[in-house]
Motif scaffolding. Structure first.
Motif, PDB file in Angstrom:
ATOM      1  N   SER A 127      48.757  -8.364 -52.330  1.00 56.95           N
ATOM      2  CA  SER A 127      49.943  -8.357 -51.467  1.00 56.95           C
ATOM      3  C   SER A 127      51.217  -8.011 -52.228  1.00 56.95           C
ATOM      4  O   SER A 127      52.283  -7.841 -51.626  1.00 56.95           O
ATOM      5  N   GLY A 128      51.115  -7.937 -53.556  1.00 58.36           N
ATOM      6  CA  GLY A 128      52.262  -7.519 -54.366  1.00 58.36           C
ATOM      7  C   GLY A 128      53.020  -8.631 -55.042  1.00 58.36           C
ATOM      8  O   GLY A 128      53.971  -8.373 -55.787  1.00 58.36           O
ATOM      9  N   GLN A 129      52.633  -9.888 -54.819  1.00 64.81           N
ATOM     10  CA  GLN A 129      53.316 -11.001 -55.480  1.00 64.81           C
ATOM     11  C   GLN A 129      52.996 -10.984 -56.978  1.00 64.81           C
ATOM     12  O   GLN A 129      51.828 -10.833 -57.372  1.00 64.81           O
ATOM     13  N   ILE A 130      53.997 -11.129 -57.812  1.00 64.24           N
ATOM     14  CA  ILE A 130      53.828 -11.170 -59.268  1.00 64.24           C
ATOM     15  C   ILE A 130      54.412 -12.471 -59.795  1.00 64.24           C
ATOM     16  O   ILE A 130      55.529 -12.843 -59.434  1.00 64.24           O
ATOM     17  N   GLU A 131      53.653 -13.164 -60.645  1.00 65.64           N
ATOM     18  CA  GLU A 131      54.129 -14.407 -61.252  1.00 65.64           C
ATOM     19  C   GLU A 131      53.794 -14.410 -62.740  1.00 65.64           C
ATOM     20  O   GLU A 131      52.702 -13.989 -63.140  1.00 65.64           O
ATOM     21  N   SER A 132      54.723 -14.896 -63.547  1.00 64.85           N
ATOM     22  CA  SER A 132      54.571 -14.913 -64.996  1.00 64.85           C
ATOM     23  C   SER A 132      54.446 -16.336 -65.526  1.00 64.85           C
ATOM     24  O   SER A 132      55.096 -17.251 -65.023  1.00 64.85           O
ATOM     25  N   PHE A 133      53.643 -16.484 -66.553  1.00 65.95           N
ATOM     26  CA  PHE A 133      53.540 -17.744 -67.286  1.00 65.95           C
ATOM     27  C   PHE A 133      54.585 -17.742 -68.400  1.00 65.95           C
ATOM     28  O   PHE A 133      55.211 -16.714 -68.670  1.00 65.95           O
ATOM     29  N   PRO A 134      54.772 -18.857 -69.080  1.00 70.79           N
ATOM     30  CA  PRO A 134      55.722 -18.880 -70.199  1.00 70.79           C
ATOM     31  C   PRO A 134      55.301 -17.929 -71.322  1.00 70.79           C
ATOM     32  O   PRO A 134      54.113 -17.633 -71.486  1.00 70.79           O
ATOM     33  N   VAL A 135      56.274 -17.478 -72.091  1.00 71.64           N
ATOM     34  CA  VAL A 135      55.985 -16.685 -73.290  1.00 71.64           C
ATOM     35  C   VAL A 135      55.493 -17.654 -74.365  1.00 71.64           C
ATOM     36  O   VAL A 135      56.112 -18.693 -74.605  1.00 71.64           O
ATOM     37  N   VAL A 136      54.364 -17.304 -75.001  1.00 73.56           N
ATOM     38  CA  VAL A 136      53.805 -18.166 -76.045  1.00 73.56           C
ATOM     39  C   VAL A 136      53.775 -17.422 -77.373  1.00 73.56           C
ATOM     40  O   VAL A 136      53.834 -16.195 -77.426  1.00 73.56           O
ATOM     41  N   GLU A 137      53.688 -18.188 -78.432  1.00 76.16           N
ATOM     42  CA  GLU A 137      53.663 -17.644 -79.789  1.00 76.16           C
ATOM     43  C   GLU A 137      52.247 -17.738 -80.333  1.00 76.16           C
ATOM     44  O   GLU A 137      51.567 -18.760 -80.154  1.00 76.16           O
ATOM     45  N   ASN A 138      51.783 -16.664 -80.983  1.00 73.76           N
ATOM     46  CA  ASN A 138      50.416 -16.615 -81.491  1.00 73.76           C
ATOM     47  C   ASN A 138      50.381 -16.423 -83.001  1.00 73.76           C
ATOM     48  O   ASN A 138      51.172 -15.655 -83.552  1.00 73.76           O
ATOM     49  N   ILE A 139      49.464 -17.114 -83.638  1.00 72.47           N
ATOM     50  CA  ILE A 139      49.236 -16.965 -85.075  1.00 72.47           C
ATOM     51  C   ILE A 139      47.798 -16.496 -85.265  1.00 72.47           C
ATOM     52  O   ILE A 139      46.852 -17.153 -84.796  1.00 72.47           O
ATOM     53  N   HIS A 140      47.646 -15.340 -85.897  1.00 65.31           N
ATOM     54  CA  HIS A 140      46.320 -14.779 -86.147  1.00 65.31           C
ATOM     55  C   HIS A 140      45.911 -14.968 -87.602  1.00 65.31           C
ATOM     56  O   HIS A 140      46.764 -14.955 -88.500  1.00 65.31           O
ATOM     57  N   LYS A 141      44.619 -15.115 -87.820  1.00 60.57           N
ATOM     58  CA  LYS A 141      44.058 -15.143 -89.173  1.00 60.57           C
ATOM     59  C   LYS A 141      42.885 -14.175 -89.209  1.00 60.57           C
ATOM     60  O   LYS A 141      41.979 -14.260 -88.367  1.00 60.57           O
ATOM     61  N   ASN A 142      42.923 -13.231 -90.154  1.00 60.52           N
ATOM     62  CA  ASN A 142      41.877 -12.210 -90.258  1.00 60.52           C
ATOM     63  C   ASN A 142      41.685 -11.447 -88.944  1.00 60.52           C
ATOM     64  O   ASN A 142      40.566 -11.103 -88.566  1.00 60.52           O
ATOM     65  N   GLY A 143      42.792 -11.210 -88.248  1.00 55.80           N
ATOM     66  CA  GLY A 143      42.738 -10.424 -87.026  1.00 55.80           C
ATOM     67  C   GLY A 143      42.264 -11.171 -85.799  1.00 55.80           C
ATOM     68  O   GLY A 143      42.148 -10.592 -84.722  1.00 55.80           O
ATOM     69  N   ILE A 144      41.983 -12.475 -85.931  1.00 54.21           N
ATOM     70  CA  ILE A 144      41.494 -13.281 -84.808  1.00 54.21           C
ATOM     71  C   ILE A 144      42.531 -14.354 -84.495  1.00 54.21           C
ATOM     72  O   ILE A 144      43.080 -14.983 -85.405  1.00 54.21           O
ATOM     73  N   LEU A 145      42.757 -14.582 -83.210  1.00 55.64           N
ATOM     74  CA  LEU A 145      43.715 -15.609 -82.819  1.00 55.64           C
ATOM     75  C   LEU A 145      43.275 -16.965 -83.366  1.00 55.64           C
ATOM     76  O   LEU A 145      42.135 -17.385 -83.167  1.00 55.64           O
ATOM     77  N   ASP A 146      44.180 -17.642 -84.035  1.00 59.81           N
ATOM     78  CA  ASP A 146      43.909 -18.977 -84.562  1.00 59.81           C
ATOM     79  C   ASP A 146      44.630 -20.040 -83.733  1.00 59.81           C
ATOM     80  O   ASP A 146      44.011 -20.995 -83.265  1.00 59.81           O
TER      81      ASP A 146
END
Length: 394
Positions: A205-224
């Motif tokens: 139907s066109g409704q768009i909703e966003s979640f909070p912006v989060v911070e990510n830390i990766h180790k060896n290319g994988i999300l930790d």
């Protein structure tokens, strides 16, 4: 499901999911909570989602006859992995069968070069990139881009397995050989200050909703680790949210999207990659938000009103990966210590075999502050140990 949003328990709406890993399992869990029917397609018999789904079709993600069989049994199809057969899904869409997100969006995102080219064409900031034609051409590109630079396989790669960071001239031949026979692209290395992501959903139907912006830390290319909310300025947060919504406006289809971004030291924001599905960095939403990413995805694919996500408490998520040097059946120990941590929750995905760096579970913790949530998550993760299944410990 009828336009009115009616759930007929005599014939419950059936959701078909291509992919039965941990993401499919958590989508299926939300679906079963609402008494929806779920059928998953996955090549691994007894995959994690099969323990919750009503039925599993054991077949490859690209198996066209199996996908058609799944569609015959279900009312709507979605996917939890980019390896799904976009051509087969396009055929279904051509018959007015609901596939969400749109198969064309999947086709664009499946190839990293195609994805970046599409975003660039639509005025969305991405790191500079170029297809690699030969080892000699790669040598020249490295001179142009400067080192370090990131060589990427354009397809069938995830969790850092499709990336090779070229740090010196001596790495070029090794990097090229690493992806020999596969299409590859070189990307300018971004000396980012932070990596962030945002989950954004849209319904038909066109409704768009966003979640909070989060911070990510990766180790060896994988999300930790994922930290919610991201420790960024309001200005950067607004830039990230606007960029994510701009991407949603040019990508078609309903569902939830995980949009990963770089924040530069100057506070600029650019898109790294987009996943047309629920995402590892959105797991914190189960405990910390007014609606989880998994429920939001189901609302989107079923064209129900989307929830307006609110962060109820600061949170941190830490992945549980298979240890190095071990492959085989395993046991999870330390549950007593882990469950003494306030605000902590444990997820064990149910994969039967541990492999090095394989995602086997995660812990999430909430707190009154980000610092408290991080400390709790770290304590909970430290308590959990993975051992060979014959060495169970009390």
């Amino acid at each position: 499901m009828a336009d009115s949003g009616t759930l007929d328990l005599g014939r419950p709406t059936c959701v078909g999911i291509i992919g039965g890993g941990q993401l499919g399992k958590m989508i299926a869990h939300e679906a079963r909570r609402m008494s929806l029917k779920v059928i998953v397609l996955d090549p691994t018999d007894g995959c994690p989602a099969a323990r919750i789904a009503d039925e599993q079709i054991v077949a490859d993600f690209k198996d066209e006859p199996a996908i058609m069989r799944l569609a015959e049994k279900c009312d709507v199809l979605t996917y939890e992995i980019e390896m799904a057969n976009s051509s087969a899904l396009k055929q279904l869409e051509g018959r007015n069968y609901p596939v969400r997100p749109a198969p064309e969006t999947l086709r664009i995102i499946q190839n990293k070069h195609r994805q970046k080219s599409f975003l660039l064409k639509n005025g969305i900031a991405v790191p500079e990139f170029q297809l690699v034609q030969s080892e000699e051409y790669l040598q020249e590109l490295c001179k142009t881009f400067g080192l370090p630079a990131v060589l990427k396989a354009t397809e069938d790669s995830y969790d850092g397995r499709g990336n090779y960071v070229i740090k010196s001239k001596g790495d070029v031949a090794k990097a090229y050989a690493y992806f020999n026979g596969r299409e590859m692209m070189l990307e300018r290395f971004i000396p980012f200050a932070k990596e962030v992501s945002i989950m954004v959903a849209r319904n038909p139907s066109g409704q768009i909703e966003s979640f909070p912006v989060v911070e990510n830390i990766h180790k060896n290319g994988i999300l930790d680790t994922t930290i919610a909310p991201a420790q960024i300025s309001k200005k950067v947060e607004l830039k990230a949210t606007r960029l994510a919504r701009k991407a949603m406006q040019v990508l078609h289809g309903a569902g939830i999207f995980g949009i990963e971004m770089f924040v530069t030291k100057k506070g600029e924001v650019m898109i790294n990659e987009i996943a047309p599905r629920v995402h590892n960095s959105g797991h914190y939403t189960n405990e910390a938000c007014s609606v989880s990413q998994f429920e939001q995805h189901l609302r989107a694919v079923l064209d129900l009103p989307l929830g307006k996500p609110e962060l109820l408490a600061p949170a941190a998520m830490i992945n549980i990966l298979g240890p190095e040097g071990f492959e085989g059946p395993y046991a999870v120990t330390g549950l007593k210590k882990m469950m003494q941590v306030p605000g902590a929750a444990l997820y064990v995905y149910g994969k039967k075999v541990s492999k090095p760096r394989r995602k086997l579970g995660h812990v999430t913790a909430t707190g009154s502050t980000v610092k408290e949530a991080l400390a709790r998550a770290a304590r909970a993760r430290k308590a959990i140990k993975l051992v060979p299944s014959m060495e169970r410990q009390a």
